[in-house]
Design a protein around this motif. Structure first.
Motif, PDB file in Angstrom:
ATOM      1  N   GLY A 232       0.085  46.208   4.441  1.00 27.02           N
ATOM      2  CA  GLY A 232       1.309  46.794   4.982  1.00 27.02           C
ATOM      3  C   GLY A 232       2.591  46.083   4.589  1.00 27.02           C
ATOM      4  O   GLY A 232       3.659  46.401   5.142  1.00 27.02           O
ATOM      5  N   SER A 513      -5.397  45.938  10.057  1.00 29.73           N
ATOM      6  CA  SER A 513      -5.830  46.762  11.188  1.00 29.73           C
ATOM      7  C   SER A 513      -5.429  48.218  11.005  1.00 29.73           C
ATOM      8  O   SER A 513      -6.202  49.133  11.320  1.00 29.73           O
ATOM      9  CB  SER A 513      -5.230  46.214  12.492  1.00 29.73           C
ATOM     10  OG  SER A 513      -5.670  44.899  12.740  1.00 29.73           O
ATOM     11  N   GLN A 514      -4.219  48.444  10.514  1.00 31.91           N
ATOM     12  CA  GLN A 514      -3.762  49.824  10.339  1.00 31.91           C
ATOM     13  C   GLN A 514      -4.574  50.568   9.285  1.00 31.91           C
ATOM     14  O   GLN A 514      -4.669  51.799   9.321  1.00 31.91           O
ATOM     15  CB  GLN A 514      -2.271  49.867   9.999  1.00 31.91           C
ATOM     16  CG  GLN A 514      -1.867  49.141   8.740  1.00 31.91           C
ATOM     17  CD  GLN A 514      -1.425  47.710   8.999  1.00 31.91           C
ATOM     18  OE1 GLN A 514      -1.882  47.073   9.953  1.00 31.91           O
ATOM     19  NE2 GLN A 514      -0.525  47.209   8.148  1.00 31.91           N
ATOM     20  N   GLN A 517      -7.575  51.802  11.158  1.00 36.18           N
ATOM     21  CA  GLN A 517      -7.136  52.922  11.986  1.00 36.18           C
ATOM     22  C   GLN A 517      -6.994  54.196  11.148  1.00 36.18           C
ATOM     23  O   GLN A 517      -7.416  55.277  11.579  1.00 36.18           O
ATOM     24  CB  GLN A 517      -5.801  52.591  12.655  1.00 36.18           C
ATOM     25  CG  GLN A 517      -5.255  53.719  13.526  1.00 36.18           C
ATOM     26  CD  GLN A 517      -3.885  53.404  14.104  1.00 36.18           C
ATOM     27  OE1 GLN A 517      -3.463  52.249  14.152  1.00 36.18           O
ATOM     28  NE2 GLN A 517      -3.171  54.428  14.532  1.00 36.18           N
ATOM     29  N   GLN A 529      -3.611  56.564  17.751  1.00 36.75           N
ATOM     30  CA  GLN A 529      -2.498  55.648  17.994  1.00 36.75           C
ATOM     31  C   GLN A 529      -2.443  55.143  19.434  1.00 36.75           C
ATOM     32  O   GLN A 529      -2.261  53.932  19.655  1.00 36.75           O
ATOM     33  CB  GLN A 529      -1.175  56.316  17.614  1.00 36.75           C
ATOM     34  CG  GLN A 529      -0.008  55.337  17.521  1.00 36.75           C
ATOM     35  CD  GLN A 529      -0.215  54.307  16.421  1.00 36.75           C
ATOM     36  OE1 GLN A 529      -0.541  54.658  15.295  1.00 36.75           O
ATOM     37  NE2 GLN A 529      -0.049  53.027  16.749  1.00 36.75           N
ATOM     38  N   TYR A 537      -3.303  46.575  19.315  1.00 33.40           N
ATOM     39  CA  TYR A 537      -1.984  45.981  19.142  1.00 33.40           C
ATOM     40  C   TYR A 537      -1.453  45.383  20.445  1.00 33.40           C
ATOM     41  O   TYR A 537      -0.515  44.583  20.412  1.00 33.40           O
ATOM     42  CB  TYR A 537      -1.016  47.023  18.586  1.00 33.40           C
ATOM     43  CG  TYR A 537      -1.544  47.694  17.338  1.00 33.40           C
ATOM     44  CD1 TYR A 537      -2.065  46.949  16.275  1.00 33.40           C
ATOM     45  CD2 TYR A 537      -1.545  49.077  17.201  1.00 33.40           C
ATOM     46  CE1 TYR A 537      -2.563  47.554  15.132  1.00 33.40           C
ATOM     47  CE2 TYR A 537      -2.033  49.696  16.054  1.00 33.40           C
ATOM     48  CZ  TYR A 537      -2.539  48.924  15.035  1.00 33.40           C
ATOM     49  OH  TYR A 537      -3.038  49.532  13.897  1.00 33.40           O
TER      50      TYR A 537
END
Length: 662
Positions: A232, A513-514, A517, A529, A537
């Motif tokens: 990210g 982590s994203q 997800q 989310q 988160y």
């Protein structure tokens, strides 16, 4: 203390390593065999521009690299058991993977965590790891004796220690190297480094116990320069952290070519595979190992290892040599270690993807070296120390867990400094699956959730947890509970597909982590989310409580009717379907499900008998609920008042969760 090398051959090898302008390490047998045995080592060690994504070989008979081989290490190291030291020479080549010139590089000098009790690692850990504590002999460190470019430029005056995390001037685990000329994007730099390491008495992964040695995180290791998009990132740059009490490691993939010299009586286990039979001269033995598409290299040595090996293959696993280095106390347990390795490799390969390496080594330390036990390195793991000749199921559990790391730590290779849950949590989840499938040991997840008394965000720097217990509770236990909660909602088949897709998409890629997800949302075709906001988160757990029960009597059609009023509250977290069981004094039951909209719901129930107790989640489907004590309330003898069930917490756990199963 500088180690004097007595082996003339090894002295010659070190001299060749340090010669300026060498394109590669000039071991006398390496050039003759490298084209056949280890073709990847032909990569030139120069500043020649090479496109970052270009495979190192276009020969169709040579497999393309599995990873972006950002770094390349050629190391010759010698162990002195008398001084408990290593003396080493290293050629290290690094490629700039970014789009900007780089004017400085950074090296992790992990052995300096053991210089004193003032280092960041020892301050934060209190000088212990798990139940193993430092002793007066647990002092060690690394000394850089020379550092030059491949052109011969001396950079020894360009070195400085940095402490980006805590400013601790007594911490020397991260070194900055200023360069005279910047490294252009896509080009390489080679450094010749001579260094020595004083090994500590082992209590935290690396060191010695008598004549057993576990040599992990032992060489000057390049930090990771992350291009835009990595985990990210919106701007490229170095990912820089010291060695902390809770944190483990993060590194780029690459090539390791390592020569290890030890006394002739010693047996060496190491990452990768031997490129030739060990040679002996002047009562010293030299082992030579090679590994590619890995991000670390570790080795262990002892004159007492009982060595055993066995080839193994299974579906999607063409062949791997399982190599076992046993402490003599466990020589009669070799079949259990081998079976645990086979079962683990079979299931992980079936569920996630292929194990691509040709070897897997298991080191069983002696009982007094348990500080080196229970640890993972690429293609090499350590079991618990052999404290006795017998062992319970923990023997298998540790092997299963550490082999799981070969997938989530070894190949997916998340940043353990900043997102340890992506390794430890996923491995703990996978470990439970193997232990249940192969050994019938089912985890008691509601009980384990009760142990999480200090929840915190999972996406958090390892050293920012308040203490080691909070770190372990979250990145191991709460993390695997999060994964189990996802599975509970989407079903086991979709969960298998999610994890397999994540592994296949992100192996050798350093995800965040994203990224997990995003895979989960792609597979399930829905947004996660809110769930990730609460439980990844943020540091939430579920907390639903029976707040009160009130009973009133009424007369209807000349009959007494009891109106029971029950208030259920949501105090933390969000679960969309909360099961509630109402039990009446006549033995009848009523089941309801609350959609959990709002913070509370009031139930008014009319029945011929009063409610005598209420239980939230009777079948323990809410896996992230950790405060089970307020899930239950019993009506008092006086129907106008209520009291909590006056039973000890342990009795509640025994009543509702049954026998503990680990």
């Amino acid at each position: 203390m500088k180690l004097l090398l007595t082996n003339r051959l090894f002295q010659w090898m070190l001299l060749m390593v340090l010669c300026s302008g060498l394109a590669m390490v000039s071991y006398p047998y390496l050039h003759a065999k490298s084209k056949k045995i280890i073709p990847a080592i032909q990569t030139p060690m120069s500043n020649e521009a090479i496109p970052f994504d270009t495979p190192q070989s276009t020969n169709p008979t040579i497999p393309a690299p599995l990873s972006h081989r950002i770094v390349e290490y050629h190391i010759a190291v010698s162990l002195s058991p008398e001084q408990k030291t290593l003396e080493a020479a290293q050629i290290m080549t690094w490629e700039n993977p970014g789009t900007k010139p780089v004017s400085e590089i950074y090296l992790h000098l992990y052995p300096n965590a053991f210089e004193s009790n003032k280092t960041t690692f020892n301050r934060e850990s209190g000088g212990k790891l798990r139940n193993d504590k430092m002793t007066p002999a647990s002092i060690g460190g690394m000394k850089i004796e020379s550092l030059k470019t491949s052109e011969g430029e001396d950079l020894s005056t360009h070195l400085s220690f940095v402490q980006p995390d805590d400013g601790n001037v007594n911490d020397h685990t991260l070194m900055k190297v200023r360069l005279s000329e910047p490294i252009a994007p896509g080009t390489k730099i080679s450094l010749n480094i001579k260094y020595s390491v004083k090994l500590p008495y082992v209590y935290a992964r690396m060191g010695y116990a008598d004549d057993f040695y576990m040599v992990g995180q032992w060489f000057p290791k390049m930090a990771v320069y992350e291009p835009v998009g990595t985990r990210g990132r919106t701007e490229e740059g170095w990912n820089l952290h010291q060695y902390h009490g809770n944190s483990e490691f993060y590194a780029d993939f690459g090539i390791y070519d390592v020569s290890i010299q030890v006394p002739a009586s010693y047996i060496v286990a190491a990452t990768g595979f031997p490129v030739k039979t060990a040679t002996e001269q002047n009562n010293r033995k030299t082992y030579h190992f090679y590994a590619d598409d890995v991000h670390d290299f570790a080795w262990s040595a002892s004159p007492h290892f009982t060595y055993y090996e066995e080839p193994f293959s299974a579906a999607n696993l063409p062949g791997v040599k399982i190599k076992l280095y046993l402490d003599p106390k466990h020589k009669n347990l070799k079949a259990r270690y081998i079976q645990a390795a086979k079962k683990s490799l079979t299931r992980y390969t079936e569920w996630y993807g292929a194990y691509p390496y040709s070897t897997l080594s298991i080191v069983v330390p002696p009982g007094n070296a348990n500080g080196a036990g229970g640890m993972e390195y690429p293609t090499l793991i350590t079991a618990w120390g052999a404290a006795s000749e017998q062992a319970d199921l923990e023997l298998e559990r540790v092997v299963v867990h550490e082999i799981g790391h070969q997938f989530w730590y070894g190949m997916v290779a998340s940043n353990e400094f900043e997102e340890a849950w992506l390794d430890e949590g996923f491995t703990s989840y996978a470990e439970d699956k193997v232990m249940e499938r192969e050994y019938g040991s089912k985890p008691n997840l509601p009980l384990e959730a009760s142990y999480v008394t200090s929840p915190a965000p999972l996406k958090q720097n390892a050293w920012e947890y308040l203490h080691h217990d909070q770190y372990a509770d979250n990145v191991y236990t709460r993390a695997k509970l999060v994964l189990n909660a996802i599975e509970k909602e989407i079903g086991s088949e979709q969960m298998k597909l999610t994890l397999k897709t994540y592994f296949q998409r992100w192996k050798f890629q350093h995800p965040a982590s994203q990224d997990f997800q995003a895979v989960l949302e792609t597979v399930t075709k829905k947004s996660w989310q809110p769930f990730f906001n609460d439980f990844v988160y943020s540091g939430l757990m579920l907390d639903y409580a029976v707040d009160h029960i009130q009973i009133q009597t009424k007369s209807k059609l000349n009959k007494t009717v009891y109106e029971s009023e029950i208030l259920i509250q949501k105090r933390d977290g969000q679960h969309d379907a909360v099961p509630i069981q109402f039990h009446f004094s006549d033995g009848s039951k009523l089941e309801k499900t609350w959609d959990s909209q709002g913070t509370e719901v009031l139930y008014k129930l009319e029945h011929s008998a009063p409610v005598d107790w209420v239980l939230i989640d009777p079948n323990h489907t809410m896996l992230l609920e950790n405060k089970h004590i307020n899930n239950f309330m019993k009506t008092a003898i006086d129907p106008q008042t209520t009291i909590r069930w006056n039973t000890s917490f342990s009795k509640i756990l025994e009543t509702f969760f049954g026998m503990v199963s680990w």
